[in-house]
Write an enzyme that holds these catalytic residues in place. Sequence first.
Site, PDB file in Angstrom:
ATOM      1  N   PRO A 275       0.842  -1.207   0.000  1.00 25.90           N
ATOM      2  CA  PRO A 275       0.000   0.000   0.000  1.00 25.90           C
ATOM      3  C   PRO A 275       0.873   1.253   0.000  1.00 25.90           C
ATOM      4  CG  PRO A 275      -0.619  -1.494   1.778  1.00 25.90           C
ATOM      5  CD  PRO A 275       0.657  -2.020   1.192  1.00 25.90           C
ATOM      6  N   GLU A 276       0.618   2.145  -0.930  1.00 28.72           N
ATOM      7  CA  GLU A 276       1.310   3.439  -0.926  1.00 28.72           C
ATOM      8  C   GLU A 276       0.335   4.497  -0.406  1.00 28.72           C
ATOM      9  OE1 GLU A 276       4.311   4.560  -3.438  1.00 28.72           O
ATOM     10  OE2 GLU A 276       4.501   2.673  -4.515  1.00 28.72           O
TER      11      GLU A 276
END
Length: 273
Positions: A2-3
């Site tokens: 996840p960014e």
Amino acid sequence: MPELPEVEVTRMGIAPHIDGRIVSAIIMRRSGLRWPFPPDLAEILTGRTVRATGRRGKYLLIQFDHGTLIIHLGMSGHLRILPLATPAEKHDHFDLVTGDQVMRLTDPRRFGAVLWHPQADGPADAHVLLRGLGIEPLGAVSLAQTLFSQTRGRSAAIKQVLLAGDIVVGVGNIYASESLFRARIHPKTPAGRIALARYVTLASEIQSTLAAAIDQGGSTLRDFVGANGQSGYFQQSYFVYDRTGLPCRVCGQAVRQIKQGQRSTFYCVHCQT
Ligand SMILES: [Zn+2]
């Protein structure tokens, strides 16, 4: 992994379901993930009201009157809102129960984190994991100026400076490659040699790249609710990221891939100088 956009979409997805609700139980199915869970978390949070759900970098900040629950999704974590009776599965490690529903943290690779920062220790920004973070890129009017002034004298490549997170947070590997392409800056350019005008362009491209990803992820918000929903992680159409050897969408030349600090960088040798 996840960014920042995925974490922001997660925040947008869970906030309407937990903000203002009273915690009725905390369920921990193991002793921790990357770090131990606070063992007395049920005692700390049961009966308390969620005041707001914020974010700093890739940390979700669930605020209570007496402190902040800090959640990091690690490499593979995601949060969903489920009916209370939903049975837990193998990688479901942590539940925050509010009445008839549960916010459930699922994390197969277990690099995520659930931490407690008491109000008595100051604002959550003072937490050891948060206090060294750079500025938030979204909505920061001073992003270009900050990038410019904090890179004077630095010979490190701009791509690695963006990833380091101490000047600006949330520009991970995908968004660094993409925003450098859109700003037409070669990823190996020494950060200290980039002029303010080019940082103005880069800052604008960082912000629009992240905002576009969040907009796209926003269309998946319904997936945060329901037993079968996957988390709101999403594939975008990239200019260069993960497109090694494919034609540049602007000039048609082959996209190249190099390693910088163990991470892959994707760029167009013709468009980026
Ligand atoms: Zn090109």
